[in-house]
Design a protein around this motif. Structure first.
Motif, PDB file in Angstrom:
ATOM      1  N   GLY A 167      -5.415  -2.558  16.160  1.00 44.12           N
ATOM      2  CA  GLY A 167      -5.144  -3.017  14.926  1.00 44.12           C
ATOM      3  C   GLY A 167      -4.656  -2.021  13.900  1.00 44.12           C
ATOM      4  N   VAL A 168      -4.887  -2.362  12.875  1.00 41.88           N
ATOM      5  CA  VAL A 168      -4.457  -1.202  11.580  1.00 41.88           C
ATOM      6  C   VAL A 168      -5.509  -0.772  10.892  1.00 41.88           C
ATOM      7  CG1 VAL A 168      -2.724  -1.136   9.610  1.00 41.88           C
ATOM      8  CG2 VAL A 168      -2.209  -2.582  11.574  1.00 41.88           C
ATOM      9  N   SER A 169      -5.711   0.603  10.623  1.00 40.22           N
ATOM     10  CA  SER A 169      -6.727   0.779   9.778  1.00 40.22           C
ATOM     11  C   SER A 169      -6.641   0.263   8.033  1.00 40.22           C
ATOM     12  CB  SER A 169      -6.920   2.439   9.312  1.00 40.22           C
ATOM     13  OG  SER A 169      -5.644   2.734   8.653  1.00 40.22           O
ATOM     14  N   PRO A 170      -7.943   0.116   7.373  1.00 42.41           N
ATOM     15  CA  PRO A 170      -7.619  -0.588   5.995  1.00 42.41           C
ATOM     16  C   PRO A 170      -6.715   0.235   5.187  1.00 42.41           C
ATOM     17  CG  PRO A 170      -9.923  -0.365   6.726  1.00 42.41           C
ATOM     18  CD  PRO A 170      -9.202   0.421   7.903  1.00 42.41           C
ATOM     19  N   GLU A 171      -6.674   1.544   5.378  1.00 43.42           N
ATOM     20  CA  GLU A 171      -5.866   2.590   4.399  1.00 43.42           C
ATOM     21  C   GLU A 171      -4.488   2.325   4.697  1.00 43.42           C
ATOM     22  OE1 GLU A 171      -8.251   4.351   6.863  1.00 43.42           O
ATOM     23  OE2 GLU A 171      -9.615   3.490   5.459  1.00 43.42           O
ATOM     24  N   CYS A 172      -4.061   2.388   6.051  1.00 45.04           N
ATOM     25  CA  CYS A 172      -2.728   2.135   6.381  1.00 45.04           C
ATOM     26  C   CYS A 172      -2.254   0.736   6.208  1.00 45.04           C
ATOM     27  CB  CYS A 172      -2.756   2.217   8.104  1.00 45.04           C
ATOM     28  SG  CYS A 172      -0.931   2.186   8.575  1.00 45.04           S
ATOM     29  N   ALA A 173      -2.869  -0.506   6.168  1.00 43.71           N
ATOM     30  CA  ALA A 173      -2.763  -1.824   5.615  1.00 43.71           C
ATOM     31  C   ALA A 173      -2.379  -1.844   4.132  1.00 43.71           C
ATOM     32  CB  ALA A 173      -4.166  -2.551   6.089  1.00 43.71           C
ATOM     33  N   ARG A 174      -3.278  -1.072   3.345  1.00 46.41           N
ATOM     34  CA  ARG A 174      -2.917  -0.953   2.031  1.00 46.41           C
ATOM     35  C   ARG A 174      -1.463  -0.400   1.781  1.00 46.41           C
ATOM     36  NH1 ARG A 174      -2.115   2.114  -1.893  1.00 46.41           N
ATOM     37  NH2 ARG A 174      -2.651   3.923  -0.494  1.00 46.41           N
ATOM     38  N   TRP A 175      -1.392   0.810   2.730  1.00 47.16           N
ATOM     39  CA  TRP A 175      -0.145   1.485   2.486  1.00 47.16           C
ATOM     40  C   TRP A 175       1.088   0.500   2.630  1.00 47.16           C
ATOM     41  CZ3 TRP A 175       4.015   3.305   5.229  1.00 47.16           C
ATOM     42  CH2 TRP A 175       4.726   4.413   4.828  1.00 47.16           C
ATOM     43  N   LEU A 176       0.903  -0.156   3.811  1.00 48.86           N
ATOM     44  CA  LEU A 176       2.080  -0.915   4.289  1.00 48.86           C
ATOM     45  C   LEU A 176       2.355  -2.255   3.310  1.00 48.86           C
ATOM     46  CD1 LEU A 176       1.164  -1.212   8.151  1.00 48.86           C
ATOM     47  CD2 LEU A 176       3.074  -0.099   7.214  1.00 48.86           C
ATOM     48  N   ALA A 177       1.335  -2.401   2.680  1.00 53.17           N
ATOM     49  CA  ALA A 177       1.409  -3.631   1.815  1.00 53.17           C
ATOM     50  C   ALA A 177       2.013  -2.981   0.473  1.00 53.17           C
ATOM     51  CB  ALA A 177       0.152  -4.235   1.411  1.00 53.17           C
ATOM     52  N   GLU A 178       1.369  -2.085  -0.118  1.00 51.76           N
ATOM     53  CA  GLU A 178       1.803  -1.703  -1.256  1.00 51.76           C
ATOM     54  C   GLU A 178       2.916  -0.423  -1.336  1.00 51.76           C
ATOM     55  OE1 GLU A 178      -1.920  -0.621  -3.185  1.00 51.76           O
ATOM     56  OE2 GLU A 178      -2.744  -2.534  -2.676  1.00 51.76           O
ATOM     57  N   GLU A 179       3.049   0.340  -0.520  1.00 51.34           N
ATOM     58  CA  GLU A 179       3.946   1.516  -0.599  1.00 51.34           C
ATOM     59  C   GLU A 179       5.219   1.529   0.297  1.00 51.34           C
ATOM     60  OE1 GLU A 179       2.188   5.392  -1.424  1.00 51.34           O
ATOM     61  OE2 GLU A 179       0.420   4.223  -1.688  1.00 51.34           O
ATOM     62  N   ALA A 180       4.973   0.875   1.350  1.00 47.79           N
ATOM     63  CA  ALA A 180       5.924   0.703   2.626  1.00 47.79           C
ATOM     64  C   ALA A 180       6.952  -0.273   1.937  1.00 47.79           C
ATOM     65  CB  ALA A 180       5.649   0.343   3.814  1.00 47.79           C
ATOM     66  N   PRO A 181       8.394  -0.052   2.188  1.00 50.70           N
ATOM     67  CA  PRO A 181       9.355  -1.351   1.679  1.00 50.70           C
ATOM     68  C   PRO A 181       9.706  -2.289   2.604  1.00 50.70           C
ATOM     69  CG  PRO A 181      10.539   0.952   2.864  1.00 50.70           C
ATOM     70  CD  PRO A 181       9.127   1.027   2.814  1.00 50.70           C
ATOM     71  N   ILE A 182       8.793  -2.454   3.702  1.00 50.42           N
ATOM     72  CA  ILE A 182       9.073  -3.734   4.741  1.00 50.42           C
ATOM     73  C   ILE A 182       8.607  -4.923   3.988  1.00 50.42           C
ATOM     74  CG2 ILE A 182       8.799  -2.153   6.735  1.00 50.42           C
ATOM     75  CD1 ILE A 182       5.785  -3.152   6.725  1.00 50.42           C
ATOM     76  N   ALA A 183       9.170  -5.984   4.861  1.00 53.48           N
ATOM     77  CA  ALA A 183       8.862  -7.508   4.161  1.00 53.48           C
ATOM     78  C   ALA A 183       8.139  -7.916   5.362  1.00 53.48           C
ATOM     79  CB  ALA A 183      10.300  -8.200   4.246  1.00 53.48           C
ATOM     80  N   GLY A 184       7.935  -7.420   6.470  1.00 56.19           N
ATOM     81  CA  GLY A 184       6.784  -7.959   7.370  1.00 56.19           C
ATOM     82  C   GLY A 184       6.528  -7.044   8.450  1.00 56.19           C
ATOM     83  N   PHE A 185       5.393  -7.188   9.010  1.00 58.58           N
ATOM     84  CA  PHE A 185       4.649  -6.543  10.210  1.00 58.58           C
ATOM     85  C   PHE A 185       4.519  -7.412  11.416  1.00 58.58           C
ATOM     86  CE2 PHE A 185       0.821  -4.618  11.922  1.00 58.58           C
ATOM     87  CZ  PHE A 185       1.316  -3.362  12.182  1.00 58.58           C
ATOM     88  N   GLY A 186       5.083  -6.817  12.608  1.00 59.03           N
ATOM     89  CA  GLY A 186       5.010  -7.721  13.750  1.00 59.03           C
ATOM     90  C   GLY A 186       4.076  -6.843  14.851  1.00 59.03           C
ATOM     91  N   VAL A 187       3.325  -7.695  15.693  1.00 53.38           N
ATOM     92  CA  VAL A 187       2.597  -6.972  16.647  1.00 53.38           C
ATOM     93  C   VAL A 187       2.657  -7.756  17.979  1.00 53.38           C
ATOM     94  CG1 VAL A 187       0.823  -6.340  14.911  1.00 53.38           C
ATOM     95  CG2 VAL A 187       0.571  -8.765  16.008  1.00 53.38           C
TER      96      VAL A 187
END
Ligand code: MN
Length: 257
Positions: A167-187
């Motif tokens: 999965g994803v670390s809590p810090e990375c999840a926060r970064w992907l949500a708040e700082e990354a320009p992406i609209a979605g995350f696929g696994v």
């Protein structure tokens, strides 16, 4: 429109290849199993209405029974309490459903550690090589887990009461949500969070942060190994279930050869 003419011609000559990222949908498609006391989803099931018989002599059709979150599927923002005022699955913008995608390959790290959590440093490393994450697009997280997708036990990888999947670390999840320009995350796994993400703070950080930020999840993808790191056009087709929290989806990648 010449641009579409060019695209159709490239599809015909296979200069643009369509890669199907969707898992086959059947009664044996792996589904998430939450521990008690939580309620679980139904598996996918066909119920025959008629098959060229007295119930319908010239036609074959079925009713389908399925959860929204079965097989390759979309998590809408409203799936999580942090995103409860966000879009339902029928409201996800088409500009998110047809969008650029990049692939981050962590399969080597996951091979040595099924509980691997993607960190911000992994994304920084990817960006150093490939550039920024796509604005309004998707980050697809390759773990090699699709090799297990035909078998529920291997896919959920439960031992000693815990599911061991990446999965994803809590810090990375926060970064992907708040700082990354992406609209979605696929696994490739059964959900966007690690199997043991219930033990993290916040619990299920990828769901909590990304859906809370109005972003979407996409799960149980296959064939990410056939995509380049950058340059893919993703087509995600969930059913427009009115008020739904998610939907099984057909997912295609258009790749230039
Ligand atoms: Mn889901």
């Amino acid at each position: 429109m010449p641009v579409l003419t060019d695209l159709l011609s490239a599809l015909q000559t296979r200069d643009v290849e369509v890669v199907d990222l969707t898992a086959p949908l059947s009664a044996s498609t792996p589904v998430l199993q939450l521990p008690p006391p939580f309620a679980n989803t139904a598996s996918f099931r066909l119920e025959e209405i008629s098959r060229y018989d007295e119930r319908g002599p010239r036609w074959y059709w079925n009713d389908i029974h399925t959860g929204e979150h079965v097989g390759t599927h979309v998590d809408a923002p409203s799936h999580w309490v942090s995103g409860k005022d966000g879009h339902n699955v029928d409201q996800i913008p088409l500009s998110t459903l047809i969008a650029p995608a990049v692939v981050l390959d962590a399969s080597a790290k996951v091979a040595g550690n099924p509980d691997f959590l993607l960190g911000i440093e992994d994304i920084r490393e990817w960006e150093d090589e490939h550039g920024s994450l796509p604005d309004g697009g998707w980050l697809l997280y390759r773990t090699g887990w699709d090799a297990r997708s035909a078998d529920q036990d291997s896919f959920l990888n439960v031992s000693e009461g815990a599911s061991h999947t990446p999965g994803v670390s809590p810090e990375c999840a926060r970064w992907l949500a708040e700082e990354a320009p992406i609209a979605g995350f696929g696994v490739e796994t059964v959900g966007t969070d690690a199997g043991r993400a219930g033990e993290l703070e916040p619990m299920f950080p990828c769901h909590d942060r990304l859906l809370g930020a109005g972003k979407c999840g996409l799960t149980q993808l296959q064939n990410l190994a056939r995509l380049p790191a950058t340059g893919t056009m993703l087509v995600v087709s969930p059913l427009p279930i009115v008020g739904g929290s998610g939907s099984p989806a057909r997912v295609y990648a258009l790749v230039e050869r």
